[in-house]
Design a protein around this motif. Structure first.
Motif, PDB file in Angstrom:
ATOM      1  N   HIS A  41       0.430   7.343  -6.295  1.00 35.04           N
ATOM      2  CA  HIS A  41      -0.909   7.963  -6.326  1.00 35.04           C
ATOM      3  C   HIS A  41      -1.944   7.037  -6.961  1.00 35.04           C
ATOM      4  O   HIS A  41      -2.819   7.475  -7.705  1.00 35.04           O
TER       5      HIS A  41
ATOM      6  N   GLU B 118       0.630   4.146  -2.782  1.00 37.65           N
ATOM      7  CA  GLU B 118       0.407   5.549  -2.396  1.00 37.65           C
ATOM      8  C   GLU B 118       1.457   6.462  -3.012  1.00 37.65           C
ATOM      9  O   GLU B 118       1.138   7.572  -3.458  1.00 37.65           O
TER      10      GLU B 118
ATOM     11  N   THR C 289       0.835  -1.212   0.000  1.00 32.81           N
ATOM     12  CA  THR C 289       0.000   0.000   0.000  1.00 32.81           C
ATOM     13  C   THR C 289       0.863   1.254   0.000  1.00 32.81           C
ATOM     14  O   THR C 289       0.519   2.257  -0.635  1.00 32.81           O
TER      15      THR C 289
END
Length: 197
Positions: free
Chosen positions: A23, A20, A16
């Motif tokens: 994006h 992130e 994750t």
């Protein structure tokens, strides 16, 4: 949007974090109904293939995942789950790829597990768009998927050539950890997010 299969056998935090940084929107897949919420599905995995398969079976997601037509990416043990069988725990797996997952042979003078950076040779595949050939990716594994020219889209060598990445229709697998492989790994995750069925 990427759905991460949450079955208790994946290193979700590293994945994750990498998504992130790129994006890329994501969420967790806990039930069959959750699969419909996402355009792309990732099956992460660390540890023991046999134990991971039992956990995945307990979620009731095996059949629904096999029926998917959207892009699916298995990472490390998640990739091994896509094969027929693993020598690890003599486990029957999902059987999407007619391949076997085998233990490295320490008689070849190699350390097990295979841990660290290793360069790969990849074929012209959209998963590797913008990734130079012979780029290094980060591996941590004791078991490998036997090389098969039909499904192999990237090859690494550790005592023996093995599949670093495979593809069959909308199913992809990578033995390395893209989420721990720096810029090249994050580019691969971004490429995966743009694949069409």
């Amino acid at each position: 949007m990427i759905g991460i299969v949450n079955y208790g056998a994946g290193n979700i935090f590293s994945l994750t974090s990498a998504l992130e940084r790129q994006h890329l929107n994501y969420g967790m897949v806990n039930t069959e109904a959750d699969l419909d919420k996402y355009t792309h599905i990732i099956i992460p995995g660390v540890g023991h293939a046999g134990a991971a398969m039992k956990k995945l079976e307990q979620t009731g997601l095996v059949g629904p995942i096999k029926a998917l037509k959207k892009p699916v990416l298995g990472i490390c043990v998640g990739m091994q789950l896509l094969t027929d069988h693993s020598e690890e725990g003599d486990a029957r797996l999902m059987g999407i790829f007619p391949l076997k997952t085998r233990l490295f042979d320490k008689n070849q003078g190699i350390k097990i597990p295979h841990m660290g950076w290793n360069n790969i040779e990849h074929k012209n595949n959209p998963l590797f768009d913008g990734v130079a050939n012979e780029t290094q990716f980060y591996f941590v594994h004791s078991y490998f998927i036997e090389y098969n020219p039909i499904f192999d889209i990237a090859t690494a060598n550790y005592g023996t050539p093995f599949s670093a990445a495979i593809q069959k229709d909308n199913f992809y697998g990578v033995q390395f950890h893209p989420e721990k492989s720096g810029t090249a790994g994050e580019l691969l995750l971004k490429n995966f997010s743009t694949l069409t069925p």
